[in-house]
Design a protein around this motif. Sequence first.
Motif, PDB file in Angstrom:
ATOM      1  N   LEU A  95       0.904  -1.161  -0.139  1.00 27.67           N
ATOM      2  CA  LEU A  95      -0.042   0.057   0.061  1.00 27.67           C
ATOM      3  C   LEU A  95       0.995   1.233  -0.024  1.00 27.67           C
ATOM      4  N   CYS A  96       0.419   2.432   0.034  1.00 24.50           N
ATOM      5  CA  CYS A  96       1.143   3.603   0.174  1.00 24.50           C
ATOM      6  C   CYS A  96       2.330   3.681   1.015  1.00 24.50           C
ATOM      7  N   VAL A  97       2.090   3.014   2.234  1.00 22.28           N
ATOM      8  CA  VAL A  97       3.185   3.142   3.048  1.00 22.28           C
ATOM      9  C   VAL A  97       4.456   2.123   2.798  1.00 22.28           C
ATOM     10  N   GLN A  98       4.052   1.012   2.260  1.00 23.26           N
ATOM     11  CA  GLN A  98       5.126  -0.142   1.692  1.00 23.26           C
ATOM     12  C   GLN A  98       5.872   0.532   0.313  1.00 23.26           C
ATOM     13  N   SER A  99       4.862   1.291  -0.317  1.00 20.12           N
ATOM     14  CA  SER A  99       5.665   1.804  -1.467  1.00 20.12           C
ATOM     15  C   SER A  99       6.711   2.835  -1.045  1.00 20.12           C
ATOM     16  N   VAL A 100       6.361   3.786  -0.099  1.00 19.20           N
ATOM     17  CA  VAL A 100       7.316   4.816   0.065  1.00 19.20           C
ATOM     18  C   VAL A 100       8.629   4.223   1.025  1.00 19.20           C
ATOM     19  N   MET A 101       8.283   3.097   1.875  1.00 13.44           N
ATOM     20  CA  MET A 101       9.196   2.115   2.554  1.00 13.44           C
ATOM     21  C   MET A 101      10.339   1.569   1.532  1.00 13.44           C
ATOM     22  N   ALA A 102       9.707   1.130   0.141  1.00  9.35           N
ATOM     23  CA  ALA A 102      10.276   0.469  -0.495  1.00  9.35           C
ATOM     24  C   ALA A 102      11.385   1.246  -1.343  1.00  9.35           C
ATOM     25  N   VAL A 103      11.076   2.713  -1.546  1.00 13.78           N
ATOM     26  CA  VAL A 103      11.840   3.526  -2.313  1.00 13.78           C
ATOM     27  C   VAL A 103      12.832   3.721  -1.293  1.00 13.78           C
ATOM     28  N   LEU A 104      12.674   4.178  -0.035  1.00 14.30           N
ATOM     29  CA  LEU A 104      13.636   4.779   0.879  1.00 14.30           C
ATOM     30  C   LEU A 104      14.608   3.703   1.596  1.00 14.30           C
ATOM     31  N   GLY A 105      14.101   2.464   1.292  1.00 17.83           N
ATOM     32  CA  GLY A 105      15.068   1.358   1.792  1.00 17.83           C
ATOM     33  C   GLY A 105      14.644   1.007   3.422  1.00 17.83           C
ATOM     34  N   ILE A 106      13.559   1.048   3.758  1.00 21.06           N
ATOM     35  CA  ILE A 106      13.237   0.958   5.198  1.00 21.06           C
ATOM     36  C   ILE A 106      12.601  -0.357   5.233  1.00 21.06           C
ATOM     37  N   ASN A 107      12.861  -1.194   6.039  1.00 19.92           N
ATOM     38  CA  ASN A 107      12.368  -2.760   6.434  1.00 19.92           C
ATOM     39  C   ASN A 107      12.253  -2.755   7.879  1.00 19.92           C
ATOM     40  N   ASP A 108      10.948  -2.235   8.230  1.00 21.57           N
ATOM     41  CA  ASP A 108      10.757  -2.212   9.739  1.00 21.57           C
ATOM     42  C   ASP A 108       9.139  -2.701   9.577  1.00 21.57           C
ATOM     43  N   LEU A 109       8.963  -3.041  10.649  1.00 22.87           N
ATOM     44  CA  LEU A 109       7.055  -3.284  10.720  1.00 22.87           C
ATOM     45  C   LEU A 109       6.285  -1.991  11.018  1.00 22.87           C
ATOM     46  N   ILE A 110       5.856  -1.455   9.801  1.00 19.79           N
ATOM     47  CA  ILE A 110       5.432  -0.320   9.745  1.00 19.79           C
ATOM     48  C   ILE A 110       3.963  -0.368   8.980  1.00 19.79           C
ATOM     49  N   LEU A 111       2.803  -0.122   9.553  1.00 19.06           N
ATOM     50  CA  LEU A 111       1.744  -0.346   9.000  1.00 19.06           C
ATOM     51  C   LEU A 111       0.675   0.775   8.539  1.00 19.06           C
ATOM     52  N   THR A 112       0.730   2.037   9.212  1.00 18.34           N
ATOM     53  CA  THR A 112       0.101   2.998   8.880  1.00 18.34           C
ATOM     54  C   THR A 112       0.919   4.190   8.699  1.00 18.34           C
ATOM     55  N   PRO A 113       0.242   5.241   7.888  1.00 16.84           N
ATOM     56  CA  PRO A 113       1.170   6.380   7.790  1.00 16.84           C
ATOM     57  C   PRO A 113       1.674   7.042   8.891  1.00 16.84           C
ATOM     58  N   LYS A 114       1.023   7.163   9.934  1.00 12.75           N
ATOM     59  CA  LYS A 114       1.545   7.543  11.275  1.00 12.75           C
ATOM     60  C   LYS A 114       2.530   7.097  11.832  1.00 12.75           C
ATOM     61  N   GLN A 115       2.576   5.770  11.821  1.00 15.07           N
ATOM     62  CA  GLN A 115       3.890   5.009  12.095  1.00 15.07           C
ATOM     63  C   GLN A 115       4.890   5.248  11.268  1.00 15.07           C
ATOM     64  N   LEU A 116       4.847   5.609  10.114  1.00 16.03           N
ATOM     65  CA  LEU A 116       5.827   5.715   9.267  1.00 16.03           C
ATOM     66  C   LEU A 116       6.525   7.285   9.539  1.00 16.03           C
ATOM     67  N   PHE A 117       5.682   8.003   9.842  1.00 18.03           N
ATOM     68  CA  PHE A 117       5.765   9.634  10.205  1.00 18.03           C
ATOM     69  C   PHE A 117       6.718   9.499  11.440  1.00 18.03           C
ATOM     70  N   THR A 118       6.089   8.534  12.396  1.00 20.15           N
ATOM     71  CA  THR A 118       6.917   8.708  13.713  1.00 20.15           C
ATOM     72  C   THR A 118       8.370   7.946  13.587  1.00 20.15           C
ATOM     73  N   LYS A 119       8.266   6.899  12.843  1.00 16.17           N
ATOM     74  CA  LYS A 119       9.680   6.132  12.663  1.00 16.17           C
ATOM     75  C   LYS A 119      10.770   7.167  12.110  1.00 16.17           C
ATOM     76  N   LEU A 120      10.262   7.789  10.928  1.00 18.75           N
ATOM     77  CA  LEU A 120      11.213   8.660  10.184  1.00 18.75           C
ATOM     78  C   LEU A 120      11.530   9.760  11.203  1.00 18.75           C
ATOM     79  N   LYS A 121      10.757  10.304  12.063  1.00 18.58           N
ATOM     80  CA  LYS A 121      11.381  11.381  12.834  1.00 18.58           C
ATOM     81  C   LYS A 121      12.220  10.918  14.140  1.00 18.58           C
ATOM     82  N   THR A 122      11.824   9.859  14.679  1.00 15.49           N
ATOM     83  CA  THR A 122      12.491   9.299  15.784  1.00 15.49           C
ATOM     84  C   THR A 122      13.811   8.365  15.335  1.00 15.49           C
ATOM     85  N   LYS A 123      13.459   7.168  14.604  1.00 16.23           N
ATOM     86  CA  LYS A 123      14.725   6.319  14.274  1.00 16.23           C
ATOM     87  C   LYS A 123      15.756   7.045  13.389  1.00 16.23           C
ATOM     88  N   TYR A 124      15.141   7.785  12.301  1.00 17.30           N
ATOM     89  CA  TYR A 124      16.124   8.286  11.447  1.00 17.30           C
ATOM     90  C   TYR A 124      16.309   9.772  11.465  1.00 17.30           C
TER      91      TYR A 124
END
Length: 129
Positions: A95-124
């Motif tokens: 879905l949208c989250v996984q397509s963004v993750m694929a381009v950026l090379g992220i392989n974490d357990l992220i299911l929603t846009p908010k989880q992706l937003f939070t992961k990008l701000k905190t982990k990266y």
Amino acid sequence: MTRSLQPLPGNRFYVVFQPVRKDTGWWRYFIDDKFGHCFLIQEESNGNLIVLDDILEITAYPKTQKQALLKSIEGGRILVVEAPLGRKSPWGLFLCVQSVMAVLGINDLILTPKQLFTKLKTKYNIKEL
């Protein structure tokens, strides 16, 4: 643990997060209203922009339209990523989250846009535009 980014010329990405649209399907009840969809805008080394919205919509814009394009994202939030964050592809539904993750090379357990937003701000440690 925070990964360090290795900036590469011409590989700037704007990760755009938009609120849930009212016409969205039943799944909107499971996601945060402020984070209903996400997509990427890649800025090429010549300044032109490529919008990657899901896996089937790709639109190119000349660099002269950059500010207008970024301003047109109503109610959205934008994170700026200077280089891909890894080389792995995500697993799961594409879905949208996984397509963004694929381009950026992220392989974490992220299911929603908010989880992706939070992961990008905190982990990266990605900053908001």
